[in-house]
Design a protein around this motif. Structure first.
Motif, short mmCIF file in Angstrom:
data_model
loop_
_atom_site.label_atom_id
_atom_site.label_comp_id
_atom_site.label_asym_id
_atom_site.label_seq_id
_atom_site.Cartn_x
_atom_site.Cartn_y
_atom_site.Cartn_z
N GLU A 111 5.87 9.89 -17.89
CA GLU A 111 5.44 8.64 -17.26
C GLU A 111 4.46 8.94 -16.12
OE1 GLU A 111 7.47 4.50 -15.55
OE2 GLU A 111 8.71 6.28 -15.97
N ARG A 112 4.73 9.97 -15.36
CA ARG A 112 3.84 10.33 -14.25
C ARG A 112 2.47 10.74 -14.77
NH1 ARG A 112 5.51 14.33 -9.26
NH2 ARG A 112 3.55 14.17 -8.10
N ARG A 169 6.67 6.41 -6.13
CA ARG A 169 8.05 6.14 -6.50
C ARG A 169 8.53 7.11 -7.58
NH1 ARG A 169 7.42 -0.46 -6.99
NH2 ARG A 169 7.24 -0.89 -4.74
N THR A 183 1.16 3.62 -5.62
CA THR A 183 2.52 3.26 -5.21
C THR A 183 3.53 3.65 -6.28
OG1 THR A 183 1.69 1.40 -3.88
CG2 THR A 183 4.01 1.35 -4.50
N ARG A 184 3.18 3.38 -7.54
CA ARG A 184 4.09 3.75 -8.64
C ARG A 184 4.26 5.26 -8.72
NH1 ARG A 184 2.88 -0.24 -13.83
NH2 ARG A 184 3.41 -2.20 -12.79
N GLU A 235 -1.86 0.00 -6.50
CA GLU A 235 -0.60 -0.21 -7.22
C GLU A 235 -0.19 1.04 -7.99
OE1 GLU A 235 1.32 -3.24 -10.59
OE2 GLU A 235 -0.73 -3.54 -9.84
N PHE A 270 0.44 7.65 -15.65
CA PHE A 270 -0.13 6.98 -14.48
C PHE A 270 -1.24 7.80 -13.81
CE2 PHE A 270 3.83 4.40 -14.52
CZ PHE A 270 3.23 3.15 -14.49
#
Length: 221
Positions: A8-9, A191, A187-188, A184, A12
């Motif tokens: 997932e990282r 996290r 920011t994700r 955004e 992004f």
């Protein structure tokens, strides 16, 4: 879970690269269009005249504001001496030297003697100047500040028109949207980084001897 977080990282991070590239392209377009808009305004006689007027008004307003500060400080330093003077306050409260003054006979002669003693006419002019002038000057400065704001609004309207004509406004709006997307994504990613760090700490604990599974094994043994 750790592998899923890494995947997932990575997704992004790829999105971040794409958005950053878009943003860089928009920044380059913005700089080019800003130069074109500035060139238009440079050849606009009305805008140049307005800009020159704004510079003059701003300089004059700055001088006026400094003068107001000086007179306010002067009043703060000198007014207390008038207010502490019993003779001056006596004549001032009796409205000496005005049509409202009601002194007669001996009182009038006494008041005249006191007025001559402290040079009341001159003292009253100084007192009224210090008491009234700062407020009047501040009001005038406020009026001139409003006039300057009107000139700045006119200049801003002409700048906006030039920006619209060369397409700069559209590029700025697109830049804001892409910038928000980039924020955004960052920011994700932050996290995800925190979650990944938490899972990594769990993996380290599982590889050691201080965890619930090791304790259960020892208990069964």
């Amino acid at each position: 879970e750790w592998d899923g977080l890494l995947d997932e990282r990575q997704k992004f991070e790829l999105q971040l690269d794409e958005v950053t590239e878009q943003l860089n392209e928009l920044v380059a377009q913005r700089e080019e269009l800003e130069a074109r808009a500035a060139e238009r305004l440079q050849h606009n006689a009305q805008f140049q005249e307005l800009s020159g007027k704004i510079v003059v008004v701003e300089e004059e307003l700055a001088r006026n504001e400094r003068r107001v500060q000086e007179i306010e400080q002067d009043a703060a330093e000198k007014l207390p001496s008038y207010e502490r003077s019993r003779l001056f306050q006596y004549l001032h409260q009796r409205q000496y030297g005005t049509p409202e003054y009601k002194g007669r006979g001996l009182t009038k002669r006494w008041d005249r003697w006191v007025a001559d003693l402290i040079n009341f006419p001159r003292a009253k002019k100084g007192y009224e100047f210090l008491r009234v002038t700062p407020e009047l000057m501040a009001a005038e400065v406020a009026r001139r500040r409003e006039a300057l704001e009107d000139l700045l609004d006119q200049a801003e309207a002409m700048e906006s028109e030039a920006a619209n004509q060369v397409g700069l406004t559209d590029v700025l709006e697109r830049g804001d949207k892409v910038g928000a997307q980039r924020d955004e994504i960052i920011t994700r990613l932050e996290r995800l980084g925190q979650r990944t760090e938490g899972v990594e700490n769990e993996l380290i604990a599982l590889e050691g001897t201080q965890n619930e599974f090791y304790d259960e094994a020892i208990g069964r043994f």
